[in-house]
Design an enzyme around this catalytic site. Structure first.
Site, PDB file in Angstrom:
ATOM      1  N   ALA A 116     -66.244  28.320  21.482  1.00  0.00           N
ATOM      2  CA  ALA A 116     -66.823  28.853  19.921  1.00  0.00           C
ATOM      3  C   ALA A 116     -65.343  29.216  18.945  1.00  0.00           C
ATOM      4  O   ALA A 116     -64.374  28.834  20.184  1.00  0.00           O
ATOM      5  CB  ALA A 116     -67.129  30.304  20.321  1.00  0.00           C
ATOM      6  N   LYS A 117     -65.108  30.046  18.550  1.00  0.00           N
ATOM      7  CA  LYS A 117     -64.105  30.772  17.788  1.00  0.00           C
ATOM      8  C   LYS A 117     -62.589  30.150  18.400  1.00  0.00           C
ATOM      9  O   LYS A 117     -61.810  30.328  18.288  1.00  0.00           O
ATOM     10  CB  LYS A 117     -64.176  30.941  16.479  1.00  0.00           C
ATOM     11  CG  LYS A 117     -63.229  30.613  15.381  1.00  0.00           C
ATOM     12  CD  LYS A 117     -63.304  31.875  14.239  1.00  0.00           C
ATOM     13  CE  LYS A 117     -64.864  31.535  13.595  1.00  0.00           C
ATOM     14  NZ  LYS A 117     -65.518  32.343  12.380  1.00  0.00           N
ATOM     15  N   ARG A 118     -63.029  31.515  19.094  1.00  0.00           N
ATOM     16  CA  ARG A 118     -62.411  32.154  19.797  1.00  0.00           C
ATOM     17  C   ARG A 118     -61.186  31.392  20.841  1.00  0.00           C
ATOM     18  O   ARG A 118     -60.342  31.726  21.471  1.00  0.00           O
ATOM     19  CB  ARG A 118     -62.913  33.072  20.893  1.00  0.00           C
ATOM     20  CG  ARG A 118     -64.195  33.324  22.064  1.00  0.00           C
ATOM     21  CD  ARG A 118     -64.521  33.964  23.239  1.00  0.00           C
ATOM     22  NE  ARG A 118     -65.661  34.014  23.215  1.00  0.00           N
ATOM     23  CZ  ARG A 118     -67.285  33.297  23.330  1.00  0.00           C
ATOM     24  NH1 ARG A 118     -67.575  34.049  21.939  1.00  0.00           N
ATOM     25  NH2 ARG A 118     -67.884  32.644  23.760  1.00  0.00           N
TER      26      ARG A 118
END
Ligand code: ZN
Length: 308
Positions: free
Chosen positions: A242-244
């Protein structure tokens, strides 16, 4: 018949691109038709233009389809009718519990994903939806999973057995604002569209027993699809990419000059394909993919350390 079903809540990144690629490769190997379905019911999370972006990303990879795109947001009356039928047949019921109440119910055991299992507070509590909302609180609709046990043979993950009532609980099929829930919309669509084969990430494996229950309740036992749940791409922390973890959007690689071939070589390796040196488009992988060689465990990728 299978479906590619992007949800326009964010851009395609390496993780979901790999799952789409596996689905597409199996379809092209085995002769399934492919329908492109945009799952755009999750109102607040839908990003404007993300549907077009997803379509562009799929096309850039060389993944094509035979029908669609079909947007779920154009099918709301069909979902609503299905929900009303479940309620009329007492297979589902209105629930006015808030999330807080569900979370604090003393008897609520925890499901494997950490969410609370709904303890059935509103089962048999109201005669009708009208009665449920009399007090001014909006009502969701929950499917009654009483005594439901579901078993199925997953093509990749093997035999599965769920005691749905105990492990997952009565689940929401329409949210309090009237929006059909994911489980309901997917089953209504898959049944209507003649989907026979579903390939998706194994984070959705516990959706499957719920969806099978909906098929049964619709009297469509003979149309329950074959399921193939595949491991995911995860970040170094073991959580779904994911983005993180960093920016792994296809669009970002594309604008940095990375080619389709370079992305497909990475995705191809992650699919257990060894002979990838000359790959320039997804078609090149069709004859080389073998589901039996797909890695059995999650792919770990750290975008901050590993480059393409
Ligand atoms: Zn309730």
């Amino acid at each position: 018949m299978t479906r590619l079903a992007p949800s326009p809540t964010g851009a395609l990144h390496l993780g979901n691109a790999r799952t789409f690629l596996i689905n597409w490769l199996l379809a092209r190997q085995l002769g399934w038709r492919i329908i492109l379905r945009i799952e755009d019911l999750d109102g607040p999370r839908i990003k404007r233009g993300a549907d077009r972006a997803a379509i562009e990303d799929l096309q850039w990879l060389g993944l094509d389809w035979d029908d669609g795109p079909i947007y779920q947001s154009t099918r709301l009356p069909i979902y609503r009718e299905a929900v009303e039928q479940f309620v009329a047949k007492k297979q589902a019921y209105p629930c006015i519990c808030t999330r807080k109440e569900v979370d604090s119910a003393a008897s609520a055991p925890h499901a494997e994903d950490g969410a609370n299992v709904y303890p059935g507070t509103c089962r048999g509590r109201f005669e009708s939806l009208a009665e449920a909302i009399e007090g001014g609180r909006p009502a969701a609709i929950r499917f009654d999973t009483r005594d439901a046990v579901v078993e199925f043979d997953d093509t990749f993950a093997g035999h599965q057995r769920f005691d749905v009532e105990r492990q997952l609980g009565d689940f929401v099929i329409a949210k309090a604002d009237g929006t059909p829930a994911y489980q309901l919309a997917v089953v209504v669509d898959d049944a209507a569209m003649g989907v026979t084969d579903i390939v998706r990430g194994d984070d959705l494996i516990d959706s499957t027993p719920r969806q099978i229950l909906l098929y049964r309740a619709l009297g469509l036992d003979d149309r329950i699809p074959r399921y193939c749940h595949v491991p995911l791409v995860v970040g170094p922390d073991g959580r779904r990419l994911a983005k993180r973890h960093g920016d792994t959007r296809l669009a970002t690689y594309r604008s940095a000059g990375v080619t389709t071939g370079q992305i497909l070589k990475l995705l191809g390796r992650w699919c257990g394909i060894e002979n990838i040196a000359d790959v320039t488009g997804a078609r090149d992988l069709v004859g080389r993919f073998d589901l039996a060689r797909l890695p059995r465990t999650n792919i770990v990728f750290d975008p901050t350390r590993e480059l393409l």
